[in-house]
Design a protein around this motif. Structure first.
Motif, PDB file in Angstrom:
ATOM      1  N   ALA A  12      87.488  40.353  14.304  1.00 37.48           N
ATOM      2  CA  ALA A  12      86.179  39.987  14.390  1.00 37.48           C
ATOM      3  C   ALA A  12      86.005  38.560  14.260  1.00 37.48           C
ATOM      4  CB  ALA A  12      85.508  40.496  13.117  1.00 37.48           C
ATOM      5  N   SER A  48      78.679  47.245   7.599  1.00 34.89           N
ATOM      6  CA  SER A  48      78.871  47.491   9.164  1.00 34.89           C
ATOM      7  C   SER A  48      77.412  48.158   9.468  1.00 34.89           C
ATOM      8  CB  SER A  48      79.702  48.496   9.279  1.00 34.89           C
ATOM      9  OG  SER A  48      81.052  48.042   8.839  1.00 34.89           O
ATOM     10  N   THR A  52      70.025  44.114  13.808  1.00 32.58           N
ATOM     11  CA  THR A  52      70.232  42.425  13.952  1.00 32.58           C
ATOM     12  C   THR A  52      69.162  41.614  13.389  1.00 32.58           C
ATOM     13  OG1 THR A  52      69.428  42.531  16.041  1.00 32.58           O
ATOM     14  CG2 THR A  52      71.823  43.005  15.889  1.00 32.58           C
ATOM     15  N   LEU A  70      78.282  42.986  12.326  1.00 36.82           N
ATOM     16  CA  LEU A  70      77.666  43.523  13.425  1.00 36.82           C
ATOM     17  C   LEU A  70      78.710  44.480  14.351  1.00 36.82           C
ATOM     18  CD1 LEU A  70      75.267  40.842  14.117  1.00 36.82           C
ATOM     19  CD2 LEU A  70      74.941  42.615  12.777  1.00 36.82           C
ATOM     20  N   GLY A  73      79.655  44.772  19.284  1.00 33.84           N
ATOM     21  CA  GLY A  73      79.371  43.641  19.995  1.00 33.84           C
ATOM     22  C   GLY A  73      77.877  43.258  19.982  1.00 33.84           C
ATOM     23  N   GLU A  75      74.521  41.410  19.277  1.00 29.20           N
ATOM     24  CA  GLU A  75      74.055  39.925  19.330  1.00 29.20           C
ATOM     25  C   GLU A  75      73.235  40.086  18.303  1.00 29.20           C
ATOM     26  OE1 GLU A  75      75.609  37.278  20.633  1.00 29.20           O
ATOM     27  OE2 GLU A  75      77.250  38.646  21.464  1.00 29.20           O
ATOM     28  N   PRO A  76      73.176  39.141  17.052  1.00 31.24           N
ATOM     29  CA  PRO A  76      72.170  38.810  16.025  1.00 31.24           C
ATOM     30  C   PRO A  76      70.920  37.999  16.762  1.00 31.24           C
ATOM     31  CG  PRO A  76      73.850  37.173  15.662  1.00 31.24           C
ATOM     32  CD  PRO A  76      74.401  38.287  16.849  1.00 31.24           C
ATOM     33  N   THR A  93      81.055  39.573  13.805  1.00 31.38           N
ATOM     34  CA  THR A  93      80.978  40.670  14.787  1.00 31.38           C
ATOM     35  C   THR A  93      82.237  41.008  15.365  1.00 31.38           C
ATOM     36  OG1 THR A  93      79.899  40.571  17.190  1.00 31.38           O
ATOM     37  CG2 THR A  93      80.926  38.679  16.555  1.00 31.38           C
ATOM     38  N   THR A  94      82.331  42.069  15.926  1.00 31.62           N
ATOM     39  CA  THR A  94      83.531  43.081  16.501  1.00 31.62           C
ATOM     40  C   THR A  94      82.913  44.137  17.461  1.00 31.62           C
ATOM     41  OG1 THR A  94      85.351  44.473  16.039  1.00 31.62           O
ATOM     42  CG2 THR A  94      83.281  44.674  14.599  1.00 31.62           C
TER      43      THR A  94
END
Length: 115
Positions: A12, A48, A52, A70, A73, A75-76, A93-94
């Motif tokens: 991550a 987890s 977002t 997150l 993948g 996106e925030p 993120t992962t």
């Protein structure tokens, strides 16, 4: 386990530069219903989610969590990252799914929160 060690475990990236990656993780959790997380969140939790929006950050900060992860993948939102930066909250993120994240954390000794 620290946030930094968790990042390695999950492959991550920390999206919130300058945050404390040495924070200890006390438990792990996966949930996308914020009201549920509010009633089950714990200090030091690694949470987890695919959510977002800025309320995710507010819940994590209120519960004094170690980090938000997150998954898949996602996106925030920009406002979320601004709030996370202001609050000093690591947002990771992962590409892994929430299931994979929890499985890996469990194998590494990070357990669900105590009831």
């Amino acid at each position: 386990m620290t946030v930094r060690e968790l990042m390695t475990l999950l492959d991550a990236k920390n999206l919130t530069e300058g945050t404390d990656e040495s924070a200890e993780i006390t438990c792990g959790y996966a949930c996308d219903l914020l009201s549920w997380v509010l009633s089950h969140g714990k200090q030091g939790m690694a949470w987890s989610t695919v959510q977002t929006h800025v309320n995710v950050i507010a819940v994590a900060v209120l519960m004094e969590m170690a980090c938000v992860i997150l998954v898949e993948g996602v996106e925030p939102e920009a406002a979320s990252m601004d709030k996370a930066t202001d609050e000093g909250l690591p947002v990771l993120t992962t590409a892994k799914t929430a299931y994979e994240v929890c499985t890996l954390m469990g194998r590494a000794g990070v357990l669900p929160p105590a009831q």
